[in-house]
Write an enzyme that holds these catalytic residues in place. Structure first.
Site, short mmCIF file in Angstrom:
data_model
loop_
_atom_site.label_atom_id
_atom_site.label_comp_id
_atom_site.label_asym_id
_atom_site.label_seq_id
_atom_site.Cartn_x
_atom_site.Cartn_y
_atom_site.Cartn_z
N VAL A 15 1.18 -1.47 0.00
CA VAL A 15 0.44 -0.04 0.04
C VAL A 15 0.96 1.66 0.17
CG1 VAL A 15 -2.01 1.16 1.24
CG2 VAL A 15 -1.91 -1.47 1.70
N VAL A 34 -7.02 20.51 -2.17
CA VAL A 34 -6.31 20.94 -0.92
C VAL A 34 -6.10 21.99 -0.55
CG1 VAL A 34 -4.78 20.18 1.11
CG2 VAL A 34 -5.28 18.37 -0.28
N ARG A 46 10.97 -1.14 7.62
CA ARG A 46 11.60 -1.79 8.65
C ARG A 46 13.99 -1.89 7.84
NH1 ARG A 46 8.68 -6.28 9.83
NH2 ARG A 46 8.28 -6.43 7.25
N GLU A 130 -10.76 4.96 6.39
CA GLU A 130 -10.94 3.96 5.25
C GLU A 130 -10.19 3.07 5.28
OE1 GLU A 130 -14.66 5.70 3.70
OE2 GLU A 130 -14.44 3.56 3.40
N GLY A 135 -10.86 -1.74 1.27
CA GLY A 135 -10.03 -1.31 0.71
C GLY A 135 -10.45 -0.29 -0.04
N GLY A 188 -1.03 -14.43 -6.52
CA GLY A 188 -0.49 -13.37 -5.55
C GLY A 188 -1.69 -13.33 -4.17
N LYS A 206 -12.86 -6.66 10.44
CA LYS A 206 -13.56 -6.08 9.34
C LYS A 206 -15.07 -5.94 10.07
CE LYS A 206 -10.64 -6.06 5.25
NZ LYS A 206 -10.34 -7.42 4.36
N1 LIG Z 1 -2.94 -4.82 0.96
C1 LIG Z 1 -3.98 -4.79 1.08
O1 LIG Z 1 -4.19 -4.45 -0.45
C2 LIG Z 1 -4.40 -4.08 1.91
C3 LIG Z 1 -5.61 -3.59 2.19
C4 LIG Z 1 -6.27 -2.86 2.75
C5 LIG Z 1 -5.10 -2.35 4.41
N2 LIG Z 1 -4.12 -3.06 4.21
C6 LIG Z 1 -4.34 -2.66 5.74
O2 LIG Z 1 -2.28 -1.77 5.66
C7 LIG Z 1 -1.65 -1.90 5.85
C8 LIG Z 1 -0.60 -2.60 5.16
O3 LIG Z 1 -0.10 -3.31 3.95
P1 LIG Z 1 0.34 -3.44 2.76
O4 LIG Z 1 0.14 -5.38 2.15
O5 LIG Z 1 0.83 -2.77 2.02
O6 LIG Z 1 2.37 -4.46 3.96
P2 LIG Z 1 3.54 -4.63 3.57
O7 LIG Z 1 3.33 -4.61 2.27
O8 LIG Z 1 4.06 -5.67 4.84
O9 LIG Z 1 4.11 -3.58 3.97
C9 LIG Z 1 4.51 -3.29 5.40
C10 LIG Z 1 5.43 -2.31 5.57
O10 LIG Z 1 5.22 -1.64 6.87
C11 LIG Z 1 7.61 -1.39 6.90
N3 LIG Z 1 7.76 -1.72 8.41
C12 LIG Z 1 7.04 -3.13 9.04
N4 LIG Z 1 7.21 -2.77 10.76
C13 LIG Z 1 8.01 -1.11 10.06
C14 LIG Z 1 8.63 -1.07 11.67
N5 LIG Z 1 8.55 -1.55 12.84
N6 LIG Z 1 9.09 0.25 11.07
C15 LIG Z 1 8.92 1.12 10.24
N7 LIG Z 1 8.38 0.31 8.95
C16 LIG Z 1 8.11 -0.64 9.32
C17 LIG Z 1 7.69 -2.69 5.57
O11 LIG Z 1 9.24 -2.01 5.57
P3 LIG Z 1 10.03 -2.99 4.73
O12 LIG Z 1 9.86 -2.33 3.16
O13 LIG Z 1 11.50 -2.47 4.98
O14 LIG Z 1 9.87 -4.74 5.19
C18 LIG Z 1 6.55 -2.19 4.62
O15 LIG Z 1 7.42 -1.81 4.03
C19 LIG Z 1 -2.35 -3.08 7.21
O16 LIG Z 1 -2.55 -2.47 7.67
C20 LIG Z 1 -3.03 -3.90 5.64
O17 LIG Z 1 -4.40 -4.30 6.44
C21 LIG Z 1 -3.96 -3.65 3.16
#
Ligand SMILES: NC(=O)c1ccc[n+]([C@@H]2O[C@H](COP(=O)([O-])OP(=O)(O)OC[C@H]3O[C@@H](n4cnc5c(N)ncnc54)[C@H](OP(=O)(O)O)[C@@H]3O)[C@@H](O)[C@H]2O)c1
Length: 432
Positions: A15, A34, A46, A130, A135, A188, A206
């Protein structure tokens, strides 16, 4: 144009990387909408060296999220790390130092929303989320704002794309759960560890957020009755299909008949193929809202994915940015109704039950007697097969889940019933 508003982005994964891209590609449109430019102040991750899905100035990347969220020049903190910690501490620190917060974190809001909302109130901070449910689909703001004058009775939705993809494949190809899951993983749609999706944890988080907003009450993930889809067989799907139903993993938030409590549950259920949710294919999400005056509304679209989710995050960023310029904030959490969340046993549902029985005189009467004893009335009975291989397929009328489960227990104990071959709740048609 006022001075730029600075954004601290926490997380740059699926995201976050799309949020970075959209902020760059739509820079001038966003500034015009804005009334001030939106600028990235920093991006906490990370691992600094990881390859990102978008171009990003390496000078913006940091592993020191704690310092980033409290920096004086930051106005808005966008949390897309996910999980409970360090996301919670970072959001709380951001609010304590006067930042507006946008998050997509369903797990945190469903587990400890009370702490996050309280901090927003105490610090007079904006909190928008939101993207945490369904999503890209605008759903929370319509529920929270557009429907604030109505009385929501029920929210019924498909809020997990992975499980919808798996069930849709099982329905359209006859595949087993395992084969459909493998395909979802290859494409995926499902993670290597699919537990959060297939066991219903993601949908339960949710459902808790949706119910809280819809019913102006505090609902947490622990209040949600949860069942996943791992036990669903190709035979269950085929049998539902033969009866004109499709199996979906549903999140159901419903007011009790006396209006004094709500039930919040996630479980697979058969819905008629004529129901609007039955046509929700592949990894799409859809949520059906029933309200006293508005009637039935349906929200449909992409429930996940980097760009669709980032669209919702960007919408929230624009909203909090406008609020900051206008020196105001969005609506606070509303929990005034404080409705009791009732246990699953009090929820009203219907059941499809198939029983292996011997085709002997009197069996049907004895089976019907068990239903009657538990005050569960039968809508339809069908017999399939003859002799020792007979199967009775029964669909009940509406009853409490406790009565339905007690009926099934009693059926299991009957010597004329060889096996309770299948039990599935039925939703989405309001047969009397
Ligand atoms: N993916 C979806 O379709 C989707 C849909 C709706 C909501 N969400 C929500 O959106 C959020 C993110 O999801 P995502 O899919 O984007 O996750 P993701 O791809 O796993 O990305 C997580 C990010 O957070 C970083 N991170 C993890 N631990 C950290 C820390 N301690 N300090 C700083 N940065 C840290 C990671 O860094 P690195 O890249 O360096 O590892 C990565 O860039 C979640 O809450 C999820 O539930 C996701």
């Amino acid at each position: 144009m006022t001075k730029p508003l600075k954004i601290a982005l926490l997380g740059c994964g699926v995201v976050g990387s799309q949020v970075v891209r959209l902020l760059r590609e739509q820079e001038s449109d966003l500034a015009a909408r804005v009334g001030a430019p939106l600028e990235l102040a920093g991006v906490a991750v990370r691992k600094l060296g990881r390859k990102r899905d978008t171009d990003i100035d390496p000078a913006l990347l940091t592993t020191d999220a704690e310092s980033l969220v409290t920096r004086d020049d930051v106005d808005i903190v966008v949390e897309v790390i996910g999980g409970i910690e360090p996301a919670r501490s970072l959001i709380l620190a951001a609010m304590a130092s006067g930042k507006s917060v946008v998050t997509a974190n369903k797990a945190l809001l469903a587990e400890d929303g009370a702490t996050i909302h309280r901090a927003a109130r105490e610090n007079d901070a904006d909190l928008y989320f939101e993207a945490s449910v369904a999503g890209a689909i605008p759903l929370l703001r319509p529920l929270r704002e557009s429907m604030a004058g109505d009385r929501v009775q029920r929210v019924l939705g498909i809020v997990n794309g992975t499980t919808n993809y798996i069930l849709d494949k099982m329905d359209s190809t006859g595949a087993s759960f395992t084969d459909a899951l493998e395909e979802a993983q290859a494409l995926g749609y499902a993670e290597a560890d699919p537990t959060a999706d297939v066991e219903g944890f993601d949908a339960a988080a949710k459902a808790a957020i949706l119910a809280g907003i819809a019913f102006h009450s505090r609902v947490t993930a622990a209040d949600v009755h949860r069942e996943g889809i791992t036990e669903i067989t190709a035979a269950d799907v085929a049998s539902a299909k033969a009866m004109g139903y499709v199996i979906k993993l549903l999140a159901i938030c419903a007011r009790s008949e006396d209006g004094r409590s709500v039930g919040v549950r996630v479980h697979p259920a058969m819905i008629p193929r004529s129901h609007p949710l039955a046509g929700v294919r592949e990894a799409y999400n859809a949520v059906f809202v029933e309200a006293e005056s508005a009637g039935r509304l349906m929200f449909y679209g992409a429930g996940a994915g980097g760009a669709p989710t980032a669209s919702a995050v960007l919408g929230d960023i624009v909203a909090v940015a406008r609020n900051r310029i206008a020196n105001t904030r969005g609506p606070e959490e509303s929990t005034y109704a404080d409705l009791r969340v009732h246990p699953m046993g009090e929820s009203i549902t219907r059941c499809h039950v198939s029983l292996d029985v011997a085709d002997k005189p009197g069996v049907l009467a004895r089976v019907a007697d068990i239903f009657a004893k538990h005050d569960v009335s039968i809508q339809t009975v069908r017999q399939e097969g003859r002799g020792d291989d007979a199967q009775l397929v029964i669909v009940t009328h509406r009853a409490t889940d406790a009565a339905l489960q007690a009926t099934i227990e009693s059926l299991r104990e009957m010597d004329t019933v060889r096996a309770v071959a299948g039990v599935m709740r039925v939703e989405g048609d309001e047969a009397p």
